[in-house]
Design a protein around this motif. Structure first.
Motif, mmCIF file in Angstrom:
data_model
loop_
_atom_site.group_PDB
_atom_site.id
_atom_site.type_symbol
_atom_site.label_atom_id
_atom_site.label_comp_id
_atom_site.label_asym_id
_atom_site.label_seq_id
_atom_site.Cartn_x
_atom_site.Cartn_y
_atom_site.Cartn_z
ATOM 1 N N SER A 46 0.829 -1.214 0.000
ATOM 2 C CA SER A 46 0.000 0.000 0.000
ATOM 3 C C SER A 46 0.859 1.258 0.000
ATOM 4 O O SER A 46 0.534 2.238 -0.676
ATOM 5 C CB SER A 46 -0.924 -0.011 1.218
ATOM 6 O OG SER A 46 -0.166 -0.027 2.426
ATOM 7 N N CYS A 47 1.978 1.227 0.759
ATOM 8 C CA CYS A 47 2.877 2.391 0.747
ATOM 9 C C CYS A 47 3.509 2.565 -0.629
ATOM 10 O O CYS A 47 3.684 3.700 -1.101
ATOM 11 C CB CYS A 47 3.962 2.223 1.802
ATOM 12 S SG CYS A 47 3.399 2.356 3.509
ATOM 13 N N SER A 48 3.845 1.457 -1.285
ATOM 14 C CA SER A 48 4.433 1.549 -2.621
ATOM 15 C C SER A 48 3.437 2.112 -3.620
ATOM 16 O O SER A 48 3.792 2.944 -4.470
ATOM 17 C CB SER A 48 4.916 0.163 -3.059
ATOM 18 O OG SER A 48 5.543 0.230 -4.316
ATOM 19 N N VAL A 49 2.183 1.675 -3.534
ATOM 20 C CA VAL A 49 1.141 2.218 -4.424
ATOM 21 C C VAL A 49 0.969 3.708 -4.184
ATOM 22 O O VAL A 49 0.846 4.502 -5.130
ATOM 23 C CB VAL A 49 -0.176 1.455 -4.208
ATOM 24 C CG1 VAL A 49 -1.321 2.139 -4.959
ATOM 25 C CG2 VAL A 49 -0.037 0.013 -4.676
ATOM 26 N N LEU A 50 0.949 4.100 -2.914
ATOM 27 C CA LEU A 50 0.804 5.522 -2.591
ATOM 28 C C LEU A 50 1.972 6.333 -3.134
ATOM 29 O O LEU A 50 1.793 7.424 -3.687
ATOM 30 C CB LEU A 50 0.688 5.679 -1.075
ATOM 31 C CG LEU A 50 0.590 7.106 -0.542
ATOM 32 C CD1 LEU A 50 -0.613 7.824 -1.132
ATOM 33 C CD2 LEU A 50 0.517 7.099 0.977
ATOM 34 N N LEU A 51 3.182 5.807 -2.984
ATOM 35 C CA LEU A 51 4.356 6.520 -3.494
ATOM 36 C C LEU A 51 4.294 6.678 -5.009
ATOM 37 O O LEU A 51 4.577 7.759 -5.549
ATOM 38 C CB LEU A 51 5.620 5.765 -3.085
ATOM 39 C CG LEU A 51 6.952 6.291 -3.648
ATOM 40 C CD1 LEU A 51 7.193 7.729 -3.207
ATOM 41 C CD2 LEU A 51 8.115 5.403 -3.224
ATOM 42 N N THR A 86 -3.850 -5.232 -7.785
ATOM 43 C CA THR A 86 -2.948 -4.199 -7.251
ATOM 44 C C THR A 86 -2.339 -3.376 -8.368
ATOM 45 O O THR A 86 -2.261 -2.139 -8.278
ATOM 46 C CB THR A 86 -1.833 -4.857 -6.413
ATOM 47 O OG1 THR A 86 -2.413 -5.651 -5.382
ATOM 48 C CG2 THR A 86 -0.945 -3.806 -5.790
ATOM 49 N N LEU A 87 -1.900 -4.049 -9.433
ATOM 50 C CA LEU A 87 -1.314 -3.317 -10.555
ATOM 51 C C LEU A 87 -2.331 -2.415 -11.209
ATOM 52 O O LEU A 87 -2.031 -1.258 -11.556
ATOM 53 C CB LEU A 87 -0.733 -4.302 -11.575
ATOM 54 C CG LEU A 87 -0.111 -3.680 -12.816
ATOM 55 C CD1 LEU A 87 1.066 -2.787 -12.449
ATOM 56 C CD2 LEU A 87 0.332 -4.750 -13.808
ATOM 57 N N MET A 88 -3.561 -2.921 -11.388
ATOM 58 C CA MET A 88 -4.592 -2.086 -12.004
ATOM 59 C C MET A 88 -4.955 -0.902 -11.110
ATOM 60 O O MET A 88 -5.227 0.199 -11.597
ATOM 61 C CB MET A 88 -5.841 -2.933 -12.277
ATOM 62 C CG MET A 88 -5.660 -3.949 -13.389
ATOM 63 S SD MET A 88 -5.190 -3.181 -14.978
ATOM 64 C CE MET A 88 -3.434 -3.526 -14.996
ATOM 65 N N ALA A 89 -4.930 -1.139 -9.796
ATOM 66 C CA ALA A 89 -5.239 -0.033 -8.886
ATOM 67 C C ALA A 89 -4.206 1.079 -9.006
ATOM 68 O O ALA A 89 -4.554 2.262 -9.061
ATOM 69 C CB ALA A 89 -5.303 -0.561 -7.452
ATOM 70 N N VAL A 90 -2.906 0.705 -9.032
ATOM 71 C CA VAL A 90 -1.887 1.742 -9.133
ATOM 72 C C VAL A 90 -1.911 2.390 -10.508
ATOM 73 O O VAL A 90 -1.663 3.604 -10.640
ATOM 74 C CB VAL A 90 -0.501 1.162 -8.805
ATOM 75 C CG1 VAL A 90 -0.009 0.239 -9.886
ATOM 76 C CG2 VAL A 90 0.518 2.268 -8.575
ATOM 77 N N MET A 91 -2.227 1.630 -11.563
ATOM 78 C CA MET A 91 -2.325 2.233 -12.896
ATOM 79 C C MET A 91 -3.473 3.237 -12.961
ATOM 80 O O MET A 91 -3.317 4.339 -13.512
ATOM 81 C CB MET A 91 -2.531 1.137 -13.935
ATOM 82 C CG MET A 91 -1.351 0.195 -14.114
ATOM 83 S SD MET A 91 0.106 0.966 -14.844
ATOM 84 C CE MET A 91 -0.500 1.370 -16.463
ATOM 85 N N GLY A 145 -3.233 -15.517 -5.802
ATOM 86 C CA GLY A 145 -2.152 -14.532 -5.779
ATOM 87 C C GLY A 145 -2.067 -13.740 -7.067
ATOM 88 O O GLY A 145 -1.799 -12.538 -7.056
ATOM 89 N N VAL A 146 -2.303 -14.427 -8.208
ATOM 90 C CA VAL A 146 -2.277 -13.728 -9.494
ATOM 91 C C VAL A 146 -3.377 -12.683 -9.553
ATOM 92 O O VAL A 146 -3.153 -11.536 -9.982
ATOM 93 C CB VAL A 146 -2.408 -14.744 -10.644
ATOM 94 C CG1 VAL A 146 -2.647 -14.018 -11.961
ATOM 95 C CG2 VAL A 146 -1.163 -15.607 -10.729
ATOM 96 N N ILE A 147 -4.567 -13.045 -9.109
ATOM 97 C CA ILE A 147 -5.687 -12.094 -9.147
ATOM 98 C C ILE A 147 -5.381 -10.896 -8.245
ATOM 99 O O ILE A 147 -5.643 -9.735 -8.609
ATOM 100 C CB ILE A 147 -6.978 -12.805 -8.710
ATOM 101 C CG1 ILE A 147 -7.364 -13.859 -9.743
ATOM 102 C CG2 ILE A 147 -8.104 -11.805 -8.522
ATOM 103 C CD1 ILE A 147 -8.543 -14.708 -9.336
ATOM 104 N N GLN A 148 -4.821 -11.168 -7.082
ATOM 105 C CA GLN A 148 -4.479 -10.070 -6.167
ATOM 106 C C GLN A 148 -3.421 -9.155 -6.762
ATOM 107 O O GLN A 148 -3.526 -7.918 -6.659
ATOM 108 C CB GLN A 148 -3.989 -10.649 -4.835
ATOM 109 C CG GLN A 148 -3.772 -9.599 -3.750
ATOM 110 C CD GLN A 148 -3.273 -10.211 -2.467
ATOM 111 O OE1 GLN A 148 -2.743 -11.318 -2.461
ATOM 112 N NE2 GLN A 148 -3.443 -9.501 -1.360
ATOM 113 N N ASN A 149 -2.418 -9.727 -7.408
ATOM 114 C CA ASN A 149 -1.382 -8.902 -8.036
ATOM 115 C C ASN A 149 -1.929 -8.083 -9.176
ATOM 116 O O ASN A 149 -1.561 -6.911 -9.357
ATOM 117 C CB ASN A 149 -0.242 -9.798 -8.518
ATOM 118 C CG ASN A 149 0.522 -10.433 -7.379
ATOM 119 O OD1 ASN A 149 0.530 -9.927 -6.260
ATOM 120 N ND2 ASN A 149 1.167 -11.568 -7.649
ATOM 121 N N VAL A 150 -2.797 -8.691 -9.980
ATOM 122 C CA VAL A 150 -3.395 -7.961 -11.106
ATOM 123 C C VAL A 150 -4.233 -6.799 -10.583
ATOM 124 O O VAL A 150 -4.178 -5.673 -11.110
ATOM 125 C CB VAL A 150 -4.224 -8.906 -11.977
ATOM 126 C CG1 VAL A 150 -5.031 -8.113 -13.018
ATOM 127 C CG2 VAL A 150 -3.326 -9.916 -12.675
#
Length: 1016
Positions: free
Chosen positions: A668-673, A780-785, A773-778
């Protein structure tokens, strides 16, 4: 020249020894009775009885020497007469020095042979009969030395301002005083075995009478007999100190009266100071012995002990400790010699003895001693850290657990040390804050002496122990940490900006919780008034420690977490409406923001805890108002790399069953950054999005998002011995495949690769990733994008918010420029040879000219399932999907080829191709490359056959070919805040819908519920 010659005599002593030897072996003729009578008359009258003339000084002296040798009974009168001879020689010697060696040198040389002859005679007598001659000669020599020193003190050749070493060199260069000194030394050496007290007492009595002019004699004798002289000098000084009263000695020293009330103590200090150069160990032992003897109970007199020994006098024993304090106050050398070892002696039994001794003193005298002790501690040149630890350990209440073997002190001792420590802090406070007045109060004060008065030795020595002092302060022990924190503040003010910066940096590094971290802010509050810019300097020092690798992983992690906590406390201050521009949190945030490029490499630290602390700091720190592009690109690159690292760590932690709380917080901190970096400037936005897309497609990260790079890389087939025998026929498989591919007008044929008798080529097996795990990573990536591309996040972060955009019912719109960056990056990553202008679509038959590129595009989509979610992000930022035209066209061409060649009964028998077809059409519809009627056709694909799916995809192809995906066809809608396309300008859509209606009619039993989705 005479002085230089005399100096050579001082240190080797050979001339006198040679004279003594020659005199001893010279035969002396015995005098007759008549001659002896004449010699006595001549000596008494001073007249030559034979010639009737007055004797000269030299002749009179020789007559005295003959009588001394022949008639020992007249030694008293002879020695008394020789006093004048020695005085005459000393006067001539000093006059010669003052006149720089003119005619008076003859007087000195005429008497020098007499001096040598007298020395030889006395030396022979002492050697032959020491018990008779040594006491007499020693008393005469030492008394004459005192008389000569006092009589000629203050002359130009022997000024009163001369130091003890200068006087020693002067008098030892004179033959008369040197002869007396050697005679006394010979007597003392002879008497040490049977009667040392008489000789030493005579020396010290003369010292008291002629002090301070006689100190050079005692110092020289002490160098030859250190053990005897040091103890006797101390005892004599103690007696003199006690006889003159010790009540106000502390006030005398503190007020600058250097021992004027006690005549002898100054001499004791000078003598011991001279001896300290070569006999410091002996002096230290004697001082400590005196301290210990003063505390121990007196023992009865033994036959061998002297009745005048100070140990047997209760009055002298009580005065010993004040006397030692007075000595230490007058001599920094003596203070430094005993301060370190004295602390080691102060064990609980000794402290109880000391307390019982001091309780007998009057209140005023006890207060004076306490003040003098405080003064001595502040002026102690060495051992300050050890003294401080002793005081803190002893004054700490019994309820506090003290580290180490130190037992709990007696309550009375503890209260006394508590008071002493409080007085010390108050005294240091006055010294530190009044230092600026030293030089300003007296305009004629020299800069060198002002600087000397400004030095506080106790604090000077503690500067090397600031790290240990901070560690002790952070233990938060009751009362103890308050004392140490106050001392740390005084040390910071005394040491200036560098020391204050070091102290604050140590606290930031060593604090382990908010309570300990609060001590750093409590230190900064009083220092900020006199030391501006302290926090930026402390942060810069922390950065320097990071660069020099002086901090271990645990310390580095704690430092980063403490800085992050300090910055995050700004939010609480804002909520309480108690913040100002000069608040601690704002200053720390501003200082850290200027060093983000120094902290960003820590995102990739090998220790996950350090990496987590770094991202927490960077995600909470405000971004600088201006920064160089190089630093911004460095930070964005490190942040994106860290994002994929924490995704990997979260996945690995889930596999082994570790607690994922820290990994989730790091993500979450990485996404925020990343979202804040993307919102900072167009440069960082483009950099972050490009690296996110490239990182997601990198072969090292592909498995995080369900990619199968190994299968699509064309691994070599296994050897026949390792290939499983599945009973498949490669010929049968190629016969079936050969009928499905038709290259009309071409000589090419396509076949599957494999091994005869083994079937198709076997790929290297690779474990499938965890679907959850794949769904969670996807996600997360879509959220940061989405956060990086959304316009609300962009505006919010630019305005200074450190929080992601708040959730609402309507999703945040995707910024068109950001989506275009993603689109261009996707095209460059999937198919680098595509030109930017390839937006229009050719007829479907012409797709065979790019079949190799199209197959590569399809393989990329198979290897990287994350491409479809990325395309949806691009589609949401219309008209950015237009720039992916070449990729969409290549994928659609391969899908058309597959559905045309497929011989399966239903489209669901080709699950990947069905899913790819649905996602592709859905994406094109969302990006408004297709009208709603055509954009919904993917909903019917699961119910159709492969041939029917191909018909609908051909309709899609034809529409896009006839109505090219050009960005110019999109118009910005101010109501929606998006670019939209008006399909009414593209002509009649009905002709593209006819195949759809035909398929609907044919499958009305299965597609009846979807008919409303395809109405014009």
């Amino acid at each position: 020249m005479l002085k230089d010659q005399a100096m050579s005599v001082v240190f080797d002593g050979n001339p006198l020894k040679a004279m003594q030897t020659s005199h001893t072996h010279t035969p002396q003729s015995a005098l007759s009775t008549q001659e002896l009578s004449q010699e006595i008359k001549s000596f008494i009258s001073g007249v030559d009885t034979a010639q009737g003339r007055k004797l000269s000084v030299r002749e009179h002296a020789r007559c005295a020497v003959r009588l001394l040798r022949s008639v020992p009974a007249c030694r008293g009168a002879v020695l008394e007469h020789l006093r004048g001879v020695y005085d005459e020689h000393v006067s001539a010697f000093l006059h010669n020095l003052e006149t720089e060696g003119d005619a008076s040198a003859g007087v000195s040389s005429n008497l020098e042979d007499i001096i040598q002859e007298v020395h030889g005679v006395l030396s022979e007598f002492i050697r032959l009969n020491p018990r008779a001659w040594a006491p007499l000669v020693s008393a005469w020599a030492v008394d004459l030395l005192g008389q000569l020193s006092s009589t000629h003190a203050g002359r130009r050749a022997a000024p009163l301002s001369s130091s003890l070493n200068e006087l020693l060199q002067l008098w030892m260069s004179c033959a008369a005083t040197r002869s007396l000194m050697e005679a006394y030394s010979q007597c003392l050496a002879a008497m040490l075995a049977w009667c040392p007290d008489a000789c030493v007492d005579a020396l010290l009595d003369t010292s008291v009478q002629h002090s301070p002019h006689f100190d050079w004699v005692v110092a020289h004798i002490g160098s030859a007999f250190p053990g005897t002289i040091i103890s006797r000098v101390l005892a004599c000084g103690l007696k003199d100190f006690c006889s003159h009263g010790s009540k106000d000695q502390g006030l005398g020293v503190m007020g600058g009266d250097k021992g004027s009330r006690v005549p002898k103590i100054g001499s004791v200090v000078g003598i011991l100071g001279h001896l300290a150069a070569h006999h410091s160990d002996s002096i230290r032992r004697e001082l400590l012995r005196m301290f210990q003897e003063s505390l121990s109970p007196p023992c009865p007199l033994s036959p061998s002990s002297s009745s005048s020994s100070w140990e047997n006098s209760p009055q002298l024993r009580r005065a010993a400790i004040p006397f030692l304090l007075q000595l230490a106050a007058l001599s920094p050398t003596l203070l430094g010699a005993v301060s370190a070892e004295l602390v080691e002696l102060l064990r609980p039994p000794v402290l109880l003895q000391l307390q019982s001794l001091l309780l007998c003193l009057p209140r005023e005298e006890l207060d004076n001693m306490m003040g003098l002790a405080v003064h001595l501690i502040s002026q102690s040149p060495a051992g300050g850290a050890r003294v401080l630890r002793f005081l803190a350990d002893t004054a700490t209440p019994a309820s506090v657990i003290i580290s180490g073997p130190t037992p709990s002190p007696h309550e009375g001792v503890r209260e006394a040390c508590d008071r002493l420590l409080q007085m010390l802090l108050l005294h240091l406070h006055k010294l530190v804050y009044n230092r600026s007045d030293v030089g300003e109060g007296n305009p004629h004060h020299s800069s060198s002496s002002s600087q000397a008065q400004r030095v506080i030795p106790f604090l000077e020595e503690l500067q090397a122990h600031v790290g240990e002092l901070c560690a002790e302060t952070l233990r938060l022990e009751r009362k103890r940490h308050l004392w140490l924190h106050q001392l740390l503040c005084l040390l910071s003010v005394y040491g200036g900006p560098s020391m204050a910066t070091e102290a604050l940096c140590q606290l930031l590094t060593q604090a382990r919780n908010p309570e300990e971290l609060a001590l750093a802010w409590q230190l900064h509050t009083p220092l900020s008034a006199c030391l501006p810019g302290l926090i930026p300097a402390a942060v810069a020092r922390c950065v320097a420690q990071i660069h020099t690798h002086t901090l271990g992983p645990r310390q580095l992690r704690q430092l980063l977490l403490n800085l992050a906590t300090a910055i995050q406390s700004q939010d609480e201050e804002r909520r309480l409406a108690a913040t100002t521009q000069s608040s601690m949190a704002i200053q720390v945030g501003s200082a850290v923001s200027g060093h983000l490029h120094d902290f960003c490499p820590l995102l990739l630290h090998g220790d996950p805890a350090v990496s987590h602390a770094a991202v927490r700091l960077l995600s909470s720190s405000p971004l600088p108002r201006a920064s160089s592009p190089a630093h911004l690109l460095l930070l964005s690159r490190a942040a994106v790399t860290h994002f994929f690292l924490v995704l990997r760590r979260r996945e690995e932690g889930g596999k082994v069953g570790r607690d994922g709380g820290q990994a989730a917080e790091a993500v979450s901190c990485s996404v925020l950054l990343l979202s804040r970096l993307a919102a900072y400037s167009p440069l960082t936005l483009k950099s972050v999005l490009q690296q996110l897309v490239e990182g997601a497609l990198h072969k090292g990260n592909a498995d995080l998002f369900g990619g199968q790079i190994a299968d699509m890389a064309g691994d070599p087939p296994l050897s026949p011995s390792l290939s499983p025998d599945i009973g498949a026929s490669l010929l049968d498989i190629n016969c079936q495949f050969g009928t499905t591919v038709n290259f009309s007008g071409s000589v090419w044929s396509v076949f599957h690769a494999g091994v005869i008798g083994k079937g198709l080529k076997v790929r290297t097996a690779k474990p499938l990733p965890d679907p959850a795990g794949v769904i969670q990573n996807v996600q997360t990536l879509m959220a940061v994008m989405v956060q990086c591309c959304s316009s609300s996040g962009l505006n919010g972060a630019i305005n200074g918010s450190r929080h992601p955009p708040s959730d609402s019912d309507e999703p945040s719109p995707i910024n068109a420029e950001a989506a275009k960056v993603v689109a261009v990056t996707l095209v460059e990553s999937i198919c680098p040879d595509v030109a930017n202008g390839e937006l229009s679509w050719p007829p479907e038959e012409h797709a065979r000219t790019t079949v190799e590129r199209d197959i590569h595009i399809r393989r990329c989509f198979e290897a990287h399932p994350i491409l479809f979610p990325l395309l949806h992000v691009v589609a949401a930022g219309r008209p950015a999907l237009c720039y992916c035209s070449a990729v969409l066209r290549g994928l659609l061409a391969t899908l058309l080829g597959h559905w045309e060649a497929s011989r399966e009964a239903l489209a669901t028998d080709s699950p990947w191709h069905l899913q790819a077809s649905c996602l592709l059409v859905s994406c094109m519809g969302e990006g408004q490359l297709l009208p709603p009627v055509l954009g919904n056709v993917h909903e019917a694909f699961p119910y159709l056959t492969p041939f029917e799916v191909r018909l609908l995809l051909l309709a899609v192809w034809e529409y896009v070919r006839g109505n090219g995906p050009m960005p110019q066809k999109f118009v910005f809608s101010s109501e929606k805040g998006l670019f939209c396309r008006d399909f009414s300008r593209d002509g009649d859509v009905a002709r593209y819908v006819a195949p759809i209606h035909s398929v609907l009619h044919k499958n009305i039993d299965r597609l009846g519920h979807l008919c409303w989705r395809f109405q014009l």
